[in-house]
Scaffold this motif. Structure first.
Motif, PDB file in Angstrom:
ATOM      1  N   ILE A  24       0.845  -1.191   0.000  1.00 43.84           N
ATOM      2  CA  ILE A  24       0.000   0.000   0.000  1.00 43.84           C
ATOM      3  C   ILE A  24       0.886   1.249   0.000  1.00 43.84           C
ATOM      4  N   GLY A  42      -7.261  -5.160  -0.152  1.00 41.69           N
ATOM      5  CA  GLY A  42      -7.220  -3.697  -0.223  1.00 41.69           C
ATOM      6  C   GLY A  42      -7.185  -3.162   1.185  1.00 41.69           C
ATOM      7  N   GLY A  75     -11.779  -1.313  -0.401  1.00 45.23           N
ATOM      8  CA  GLY A  75     -11.229  -1.265  -1.746  1.00 45.23           C
ATOM      9  C   GLY A  75      -9.852  -0.649  -1.785  1.00 45.23           C
ATOM     10  N   ASP A  76      -9.554   0.013  -2.902  1.00 49.51           N
ATOM     11  CA  ASP A  76      -8.261   0.655  -3.102  1.00 49.51           C
ATOM     12  C   ASP A  76      -8.122   1.852  -2.159  1.00 49.51           C
ATOM     13  N   LYS A 116      -8.280   5.417  -3.802  1.00 41.45           N
ATOM     14  CA  LYS A 116      -9.621   5.755  -4.275  1.00 41.45           C
ATOM     15  C   LYS A 116     -10.536   6.090  -3.101  1.00 41.45           C
TER      16      LYS A 116
END
Length: 300
Positions: A29, A85, A136-137, A140
């Motif tokens: 990450i 994620g 999630g990401d 984002k």
């Protein structure tokens, strides 16, 4: 699709496989990019990156007490690696007119809204609190948070300050002894975090560290002079603990200002109780400790 709905829709074998994130995956990450997107540096605890969004733009009073941002206006979002994620959880502080614009942006970008409510009574102006969940990401999700908060007047840049932190005008050693945990001075406040003994999970993920993830009892003291303090925060409880805690607080002159949920799919099911008083700090600490003793919490 947000975290809880997306996770619930997956086959059991996917859930089992995705529950465990290796250190290598967590290191992939790009946290610097998340920091850049949100315009601030995270407070890192274990594998959790927590970002603060205090409403320093607001001047809120309760019963004549000017509320410090860290006392009851400290919005936040925490990111924890999970399921390929991150899972994101947070609590955004908003004025009434900001609720729907912020909510619309969050929903459009895949976040779930898990609660909207008050924490305080008689606050002027009245802040509301929007609890959110996403999966999630991380970049984002950070962009979605930034774009949503841009619909409010939440400060999106962090002003540098060289001013020394104000002293905490309280007998903090005695407060520590009464509460059974060590408090922390923070910007003129004295704050306690009391974790529950048993693990709390959501979507198969253990919500640890519990304080940064918002599932530990948080108690704030704000000195109001002459050994007095205003107190607020929230008790994290299972259902059978709710009314014993209410009785302990009210018996000791502490007002219960809200009782509600913050999340949707946690295990065990948790309830959050907010409170308020402005009185002798030692007296209030004894009342808070009596309430903590009604919960399955870690303390000395």
């Amino acid at each position: 699709m947000a975290f809880s709905a997306a996770f619930a829709a997956k086959p059991v074998e996917w859930k089992i496989a995705e529950t465990f994130i290796s250190p290598a995956q967590a290191q992939e990450i790009d946290w610097a990019k998340v920091d850049e997107t949100l315009g601030r540096t995270a407070a890192v605890s274990g594998d959790v990156h927590r970002y603060g969004f205090p409403r320093s733009d607001l001047s809120v009073t309760v019963d004549g007490v000017a509320i410090k941002p860290g006392f009851a206006l400290g919005g936040w979002v925490a990111f924890k690696p999970a399921h390929g994620g991150v899972m994101a959880m947070g609590d955004l502080v908003l004025l009434e007119t900001e609720i729907n614009p912020v909510m619309a942006k969050l929903i459009a970008n895949g976040f779930e809204i898990t609660a909207v409510h008050n924490h305080l009574l008689r606050a002027n102006p009245a802040p509301f609190y929007m609890h959110v969940s996403g999966h999630g990401d991380p970049v984002k999700l950070a962009s979605a948070i930034r774009d949503a908060l841009a619909e409010s007047k939440t400060p999106l840049s962090v002003a540098a300050s060289s001013a020394p932190a104000p002293a905490v005008d309280l007998d903090t050693a005695q407060l520590d002894e009464i509460m059974g945990v060590k408090g922390k001075a923070n910007g003129g406040l004295y704050q306690f975090t009391v974790a529950r003994r048993d693990a709390v999970t959501e979507g198969g993920v253990s919500l640890t560290p519990s304080g940064p993830m918002g599932v530990a009892t948080g108690i704030n003291f704000q000195p109001t002079g002459g050994g007095k303090a205003a107190i607020t925060g929230d008790f994290v409880m299972t259902g059978e603990e709710v009314n014993p805690v209410i009785m302990a607080l009210r018996t000791h002159g502490i007002e219960v200002t809200a009782l509600h949920s913050h999340m949707i799919g946690e295990e065990p099911r948790l309830f959050f109780m907010h409170f308020w008083a402005n009185d002798d700090a030692i007296k209030l600490a004894k009342g808070l400790r009596a309430a903590i003793d009604k919960t399955a919490s870690t303390k000395s």
